[in-house]
Motif scaffolding. Structure first.
Motif, short mmCIF file in Angstrom:
data_model
loop_
_atom_site.label_atom_id
_atom_site.label_comp_id
_atom_site.label_asym_id
_atom_site.label_seq_id
_atom_site.Cartn_x
_atom_site.Cartn_y
_atom_site.Cartn_z
N GLY A 18 0.78 -1.23 0.00
CA GLY A 18 0.00 0.00 0.00
C GLY A 18 0.82 1.28 0.00
O GLY A 18 0.25 2.37 0.08
N CYS A 20 2.45 2.71 -2.40
CA CYS A 20 2.13 3.51 -3.59
C CYS A 20 0.85 4.32 -3.38
O CYS A 20 0.78 5.49 -3.74
N ASP A 61 9.10 -3.34 -4.29
CA ASP A 61 9.17 -4.57 -5.10
C ASP A 61 9.24 -4.31 -6.59
O ASP A 61 9.09 -5.24 -7.39
N ALA A 63 7.19 -3.13 -8.59
CA ALA A 63 6.00 -3.76 -9.15
C ALA A 63 5.12 -2.81 -9.95
O ALA A 63 4.15 -3.25 -10.57
N ILE A 64 5.44 -1.51 -9.92
CA ILE A 64 4.54 -0.54 -10.56
C ILE A 64 5.36 0.36 -11.48
O ILE A 64 6.43 0.80 -11.12
#
Ligand code: SF4
Ligand code: SF4
Length: 70
Positions: A18, A20, A61, A63-64
């Motif tokens: 969370g 981000c 991570d 991841a975005i």
């Protein structure tokens, strides 16, 4: 006016922390729902992304990613 920026989330890398969503200055991301493959919630874009990339830089991570459309 069409939105210029959007984000893509790699659901296999995202751990649902969370960060981000917390850091987005526009409140554009919500942790919406559970990824059925990993069991973690993933962020979903619900507001206007201005392309600041804070979410991308602070994701632990990787991841975005932020994408400029067009
Ligand atoms: S910061 Fe990265 S790992 Fe954490 S919820 Fe967002 S995309 Fe997922
Ligand atoms: S790039 Fe900036 S405005 Fe867009 S979703 Fe990420 S933190 Fe929010």
């Amino acid at each position: 006016m069409s939105k210029v920026f959007t984000v893509e989330v790699n659901g296999l890398l995202c751990k649902g922390c969370g960060i981000c969503s917390e850091i987005c200055p526009r409140g554009a991301l919500v942790m919406d729902g559970v990824n059925s493959e990993t069991g973690y919630p993933n962020p979903k874009i619900v507001g206007e992304c201005v392309g600041c990339k804070l979410c991308m830089w602070f994701c632990p991570d990787q991841a975005i990613v932020v994408i400029k459309k067009g």
